[in-house]
Design an enzyme around this catalytic site. Structure first.
Site, PDB file in Angstrom:
ATOM      1  N   LEU A  75     -33.861  78.605 -26.221  1.00  0.00           N
ATOM      2  CA  LEU A  75     -34.962  79.429 -25.434  1.00  0.00           C
ATOM      3  C   LEU A  75     -34.526  79.744 -24.110  1.00  0.00           C
ATOM      4  O   LEU A  75     -33.714  79.159 -23.477  1.00  0.00           O
ATOM      5  CB  LEU A  75     -36.163  78.292 -25.117  1.00  0.00           C
ATOM      6  CG  LEU A  75     -36.914  77.664 -26.403  1.00  0.00           C
ATOM      7  CD1 LEU A  75     -37.753  76.605 -25.958  1.00  0.00           C
ATOM      8  CD2 LEU A  75     -37.360  78.874 -27.218  1.00  0.00           C
ATOM      9  N   ASP A  76     -34.754  80.855 -23.825  1.00  0.00           N
ATOM     10  CA  ASP A  76     -34.172  81.433 -22.428  1.00  0.00           C
ATOM     11  C   ASP A  76     -34.773  80.674 -21.150  1.00  0.00           C
ATOM     12  O   ASP A  76     -35.835  79.860 -21.549  1.00  0.00           O
ATOM     13  CB  ASP A  76     -34.675  82.908 -22.238  1.00  0.00           C
ATOM     14  CG  ASP A  76     -36.285  83.560 -22.105  1.00  0.00           C
ATOM     15  OD1 ASP A  76     -36.950  82.701 -21.664  1.00  0.00           O
ATOM     16  OD2 ASP A  76     -36.494  84.357 -22.465  1.00  0.00           O
ATOM     17  N   ARG A  77     -34.487  80.849 -19.970  1.00  0.00           N
ATOM     18  CA  ARG A  77     -34.686  80.172 -19.078  1.00  0.00           C
ATOM     19  C   ARG A  77     -36.285  80.154 -18.635  1.00  0.00           C
ATOM     20  O   ARG A  77     -36.702  79.309 -18.000  1.00  0.00           O
ATOM     21  CB  ARG A  77     -33.963  80.671 -17.757  1.00  0.00           C
ATOM     22  CG  ARG A  77     -34.043  79.390 -16.529  1.00  0.00           C
ATOM     23  CD  ARG A  77     -32.751  79.811 -15.528  1.00  0.00           C
ATOM     24  NE  ARG A  77     -32.864  81.116 -15.185  1.00  0.00           N
ATOM     25  CZ  ARG A  77     -33.020  81.470 -13.894  1.00  0.00           C
ATOM     26  NH1 ARG A  77     -33.789  80.334 -13.051  1.00  0.00           N
ATOM     27  NH2 ARG A  77     -33.208  82.660 -13.350  1.00  0.00           N
ATOM     28  N   PHE A  78     -36.942  81.393 -18.872  1.00  0.00           N
ATOM     29  CA  PHE A  78     -38.264  81.183 -18.725  1.00  0.00           C
ATOM     30  C   PHE A  78     -39.089  81.157 -20.004  1.00  0.00           C
ATOM     31  O   PHE A  78     -40.538  81.630 -19.842  1.00  0.00           O
ATOM     32  CB  PHE A  78     -38.569  82.774 -18.120  1.00  0.00           C
ATOM     33  CG  PHE A  78     -37.786  82.881 -16.622  1.00  0.00           C
ATOM     34  CD1 PHE A  78     -38.026  82.272 -15.648  1.00  0.00           C
ATOM     35  CD2 PHE A  78     -36.575  83.773 -16.731  1.00  0.00           C
ATOM     36  CE1 PHE A  78     -37.027  82.393 -14.596  1.00  0.00           C
ATOM     37  CE2 PHE A  78     -35.811  83.997 -15.538  1.00  0.00           C
ATOM     38  CZ  PHE A  78     -36.191  83.238 -14.654  1.00  0.00           C
ATOM     39  N   THR A  79     -38.675  80.556 -20.834  1.00  0.00           N
ATOM     40  CA  THR A  79     -39.713  80.133 -22.166  1.00  0.00           C
ATOM     41  C   THR A  79     -39.552  78.584 -22.079  1.00  0.00           C
ATOM     42  O   THR A  79     -38.504  77.894 -21.897  1.00  0.00           O
ATOM     43  CB  THR A  79     -38.971  80.650 -23.493  1.00  0.00           C
ATOM     44  OG1 THR A  79     -39.264  82.126 -23.084  1.00  0.00           O
ATOM     45  CG2 THR A  79     -39.777  80.217 -24.626  1.00  0.00           C
TER      46      THR A  79
END
Length: 212
Positions: A75-79
């Site tokens: 998951l990306d950093r903002f998910t």
């Protein structure tokens, strides 16, 4: 003198698994413990085992054995949301191997309306010129004008955000709720984790056997 899981093994060609305990006399040659867990990934944390700038999901686990783990997808950093980590490669492969087409459900919040045009396009598939491929048909469940549950069946780079960007809609919040047969435990707060239960491991084993 050789024992596998406490049983004398006279066969030199005996197939030893990665988590079998192997002893020769009083010496322990292998004693790895299988560990698989779910983590409620918070915002701002990197899905990686190490990073020079940001806190990682392995840092959140805070156990000496955490460095043995690898991630079943990222998951990306903002998910935020469900992330599976394990030292058992057969389990992570069962959850991420493209041929299995296991669904991943996200709760998506946008800065614009999720219109009928968007729903139809997602359910049909979106063409990604970068990869020269169309996305698998997705499932969309509207929760409100600007929020939906979106289930996708692959994991291309920033896929959900790119799908909405095609319609000039920005994703303002993205949270993964499920991955294949596994659902995020609602008791887990952001940053918390727990080991997978025997039932959850059995579900993953079923998918491994199904593919085989």
């Amino acid at each position: 003198m050789v024992r596998v899981n406490g049983v004398v093994c006279p066969e030199g060609a005996f197939q030893v698994g990665p988590f079998d305990r192997v002893e020769c006399g009083s010496e322990v040659l292998q004693a790895r413990v299988a560990r698989s867990l779910m983590l409620h990934k918070p915002l701002g944390v990197v899905s990686a085992t190490s990073d020079l700038e940001h806190r990682t999901v392995v840092d959140l686990i805070g156990e000496p054995w955490a460095t043995e783990l690898h991630l079943a997808g990222r998951l990306d950093r903002f998910t935020s949301g469900l992330l599976i980590l394990s030292n058992d490669s057969s389990l992570t492969e069962a959850l991420t191997e493209p041929g299995r087409k296991l669904g991943k459900r996200y709760r998506v919040t946008c800065d614009g309306d999720v219109t009928p045009e968007i729903v139809v396009a997602f359910e049909k598939g979106i063409w990604f010129a970068k990869e020269q491929v169309a996305t698998q048909p997705a499932q969309v469940e509207l929760l409100s004008g600007r929020q939906c549950l979106l289930t996708i069946y692959e994991g291309k780079h920033h896929q959900v955000k790119r799908m909405f960007a095609r319609f000039d809609v920005k994703v303002t919040a993205l949270h993964r709720e499920t991955m294949g047969p596994l659902s995020l435990d609602p008791a887990l707060q952001p940053g918390e984790w727990r080991m997978l239960t025997a039932d959850e491991l059995q579900l993953c084993s079923f998918h491994r056997a199904e593919k085989a």
